[in-house]
Design a protein around this motif. Structure first.
Motif, PDB file in Angstrom:
ATOM      1  N   GLN A   1       1.441   0.117 -17.268  1.00 41.02           N
ATOM      2  CA  GLN A   1       0.685  -0.914 -16.558  1.00 41.02           C
ATOM      3  C   GLN A   1      -0.195  -0.222 -15.536  1.00 41.02           C
ATOM      4  OE1 GLN A   1       3.601  -3.566 -14.906  1.00 41.02           O
ATOM      5  NE2 GLN A   1       3.548  -4.854 -16.741  1.00 41.02           N
ATOM      6  N   ALA A   2      -1.258  -0.898 -15.117  1.00 42.29           N
ATOM      7  CA  ALA A   2      -2.101  -0.334 -14.054  1.00 42.29           C
ATOM      8  C   ALA A   2      -1.215  -0.145 -12.822  1.00 42.29           C
ATOM      9  CB  ALA A   2      -3.244  -1.285 -13.739  1.00 42.29           C
ATOM     10  N   PRO A   3      -1.430   0.926 -12.041  1.00 38.25           N
ATOM     11  CA  PRO A   3      -0.577   1.167 -10.862  1.00 38.25           C
ATOM     12  C   PRO A   3      -0.569  -0.046  -9.917  1.00 38.25           C
ATOM     13  CG  PRO A   3      -2.031   3.032 -11.256  1.00 38.25           C
ATOM     14  CD  PRO A   3      -2.458   1.959 -12.204  1.00 38.25           C
ATOM     15  N   ARG A   4       0.560  -0.221  -9.251  1.00 41.12           N
ATOM     16  CA  ARG A   4       0.717  -1.341  -8.315  1.00 41.12           C
ATOM     17  C   ARG A   4      -0.454  -1.377  -7.323  1.00 41.12           C
ATOM     18  NH1 ARG A   4       4.288  -4.536  -5.367  1.00 41.12           N
ATOM     19  NH2 ARG A   4       4.776  -3.497  -3.413  1.00 41.12           N
ATOM     20  N   GLY A   5      -0.988  -2.560  -7.121  1.00 41.53           N
ATOM     21  CA  GLY A   5      -2.075  -2.700  -6.150  1.00 41.53           C
ATOM     22  C   GLY A   5      -3.453  -2.353  -6.703  1.00 41.53           C
TER      23      GLY A   5
ATOM     24  N   ARG B   1      -5.125  -8.180  -0.933  1.00 43.07           N
ATOM     25  CA  ARG B   1      -4.806  -6.870  -0.344  1.00 43.07           C
ATOM     26  C   ARG B   1      -4.347  -5.945  -1.465  1.00 43.07           C
ATOM     27  NH1 ARG B   1      -4.300  -5.067   4.762  1.00 43.07           N
ATOM     28  NH2 ARG B   1      -5.007  -7.099   5.485  1.00 43.07           N
ATOM     29  N   TYR B   2      -5.084  -4.888  -1.685  1.00 44.48           N
ATOM     30  CA  TYR B   2      -4.821  -4.024  -2.829  1.00 44.48           C
ATOM     31  C   TYR B   2      -4.793  -2.565  -2.397  1.00 44.48           C
ATOM     32  CZ  TYR B   2      -6.482  -8.420  -4.603  1.00 44.48           C
ATOM     33  OH  TYR B   2      -6.658  -9.761  -4.798  1.00 44.48           O
TER      34      TYR B   2
ATOM     35  N   PHE C   1      -9.290   3.312  -1.012  1.00 43.10           N
ATOM     36  CA  PHE C   1      -7.870   3.412  -1.338  1.00 43.10           C
ATOM     37  C   PHE C   1      -7.018   3.359  -0.077  1.00 43.10           C
ATOM     38  CE2 PHE C   1     -10.673   5.666  -4.151  1.00 43.10           C
ATOM     39  CZ  PHE C   1     -10.306   5.213  -5.413  1.00 43.10           C
ATOM     40  N   ARG C   2      -6.098   2.409  -0.057  1.00 49.14           N
ATOM     41  CA  ARG C   2      -5.153   2.357   1.068  1.00 49.14           C
ATOM     42  C   ARG C   2      -3.771   2.019   0.510  1.00 49.14           C
ATOM     43  NH1 ARG C   2      -8.746  -1.032   5.634  1.00 49.14           N
ATOM     44  NH2 ARG C   2     -10.589   0.261   5.372  1.00 49.14           N
TER      45      ARG C   2
END
Ligand code: HAM
Length: 423
Positions: A3-7, A119-120, A110-111
């Motif tokens: 899956q796409a990385p969290r966030g 909020r990603y 990127f945070r």
């Protein structure tokens, strides 16, 4: 399954009209106000962000994607754009250009934040910076650019809040007053805020906890502590902003989450939402370029969070235009027809007609269905008879009418105003 990385998110073809719309409007507004595009790397020397955004900030303390590369360099994915643009301004001799130098960028940031709605960990910004000018008229102009961007997208019911947080001369007095006020509430404020009390007291005003907000409501106001220069700057900014007709409020508790700001700060929020709803924000940072090794150089800018813009566009029922669909779909029956269709589709593309061809020798019915799904305006059908006669049948999908045209006139017919008078 991966899956796409969290966030993080995939922007699928159906999402793209929103992104294309924002890119187009950002570019239009930027050039209307004389901003030129700049693109900087997505990673930089990690210390660039530590020095600019500030050591005591959430971004630097908790959210940086910092790493050592194989050569041992300490790098970080960029959490924001301002520091990189200031670095580029110095690196490329832009202080020697006529000032202000006005630059904009768009791209991913990127945070390592706790992902939730709006909020990603990878998010996108439209970011403008104006460097080398201290005139409060420029503050008003930057705020106007931000406002016009949201307005050009059709967003309504936005609230613009402006504040001044003073400068190195007057902020220490405000800070001292704040510390004195909060010293009486150390038992009541949240754990995070107790940390802020020691490290970054201005951020006490920004806490979203209910009790901290209640306490914050009685806290000293930044604007009561401004020195004469900061007060004059703020008053000129307000007058210039009023002249633009943009509605704004003064929020004396508005501070921002990055350390480089002085004087003007501002944020834009939808009126309906609560906590983490800021659509964008910015402010002045007159000490930053010097901090990065340049001569004292004022600067001001803002960034719009584009995922949050999309959320608000959807909420307000604003649907951007669909992206272009193929004009023609080449369907064929049998191998000789396939060869003729293949030559025809190639010719169409050469003259700039967006065209696709059916693959795999499927049935005509299946090809027509495919054309329909793709939203092709016309289906060009070539069968045995058409090959023999050197023709093609052109079906207008909207009008459900058909015409037969000579194969060598196909490109001309489809490139023009349509076939058989049907646009
Ligand atoms: P910022 O307030 O940290 O400012 O970010 C600007 C905007 O980016 C926010 O208002 C929000 O819409 C969006 N944003 C920030 N973090 C996230 C996230 N984790 N997920 C989704 N959206 C997010 C700055 O970045 C400054 N560099 C702005 C600036 C430019 N100041 C002067 N020049």
């Amino acid at each position: 399954m991966y899956q796409a990385p969290r966030g993080t998110s995939d922007f699928l073809p159906e999402d793209q009209p929103y992104w294309e719309f924002m890119r187009a409007k950002a570019g239009e507004v930027a050039s209307l106000y004389g901003y030129q595009r700049i693109d900087t790397p997505v990673f930089e020397d990690a210390s660039l962000f530590v020095r600019s955004v500030g050591e005591g900030t959430d971004i630097v303390e908790k959210e940086m994607y910092a790493f050592k590369d194989k050569g041992g360099e300490s790098l970080s994915l960029r959490p924001e754009a301002t520091a990189s643009i200031c670095r580029a301004y110095l690196e490329h001799g832009m202080p020697n250009l006529p000032q202000p130098v006005k630059l904009y960028t768009m791209g991913p940031f990127f945070r390592y934040d706790r992902p939730q709605a709006g909020r990603y960990r990878q998010f996108h910004q439209f970011n403008c910076e104006a460097l080398g000018e201290a005139d409060p008229l420029l503050d008003a102009e930057v705020i106007e650019v931000a406002w016009r961007f949201y307005e050009s997208l059709g967003l309504k019911d936005l609230s613009l809040q402006v504040n001044s947080i003073g400068c190195a001369v007057c902020r220490p007095r405000f800070r001292a007053a704040l510390l004195q006020y909060y010293a009486g509430y150390l038992d009541s404020i949240c754990k995070e805020c107790r940390g802020r009390f020691d490290r970054n007291p201005l951020r006490l005003l920004d806490c979203k906890e209910r009790e901290c907000q209640r306490i914050g409501a009685g806290a000293p106001r930044t604007t009561d502590y401004l020195c004469a220069d900061c007060a004059a700057h703020f008053s000129q900014l307000r007058a210039s902003l009023e002249a633009t007709g943009i509605p704004f409020g003064i929020d004396n508790r508005l501070v921002r989450g990055l350390d480089y700001y002085n004087r003007t700060v501002f944020e834009i929020q939808p009126r309906v939402e609560g906590a983490q709803a800021s659509l964008g924000g910015g402010g002045r940072y007159d000490g930053l370029i010097e901090e990065l090794g340049g001569k004292p150089t004022p600067g001001i800018g803002f960034a719009a969070g584009l995922e949050r813009v999309v959320i608000n566009l959807k909420r307000q029922g604003i649907a951007p235009d669909a992206l272009p669909k193929p004009r023609a779909y080449l369907a064929y029956i049998g191998a000789p027809a396939r060869d003729a269709a293949w030559r025809a589709v190639s010719e169409l593309r050469k003259v700039g007609v967006a065209a696709v061809i059916g693959f795999g020798g499927r049935s005509l019915k299946s090809q027509l269905r495919h054309a329909n799904t793709l939203g092709a305006a016309y289906v060009v059908i070539i069968g045995e008879r058409e090959v023999e006669r050197g023709e093609a049948v052109v079906r207008d999908m909207a009008g459900a009418t058909q015409t037969t045209v000579p194969a060598d006139e196909l490109a001309q017919a489809l490139a023009g105003q349509g076939v058989g008078g049907q646009g």
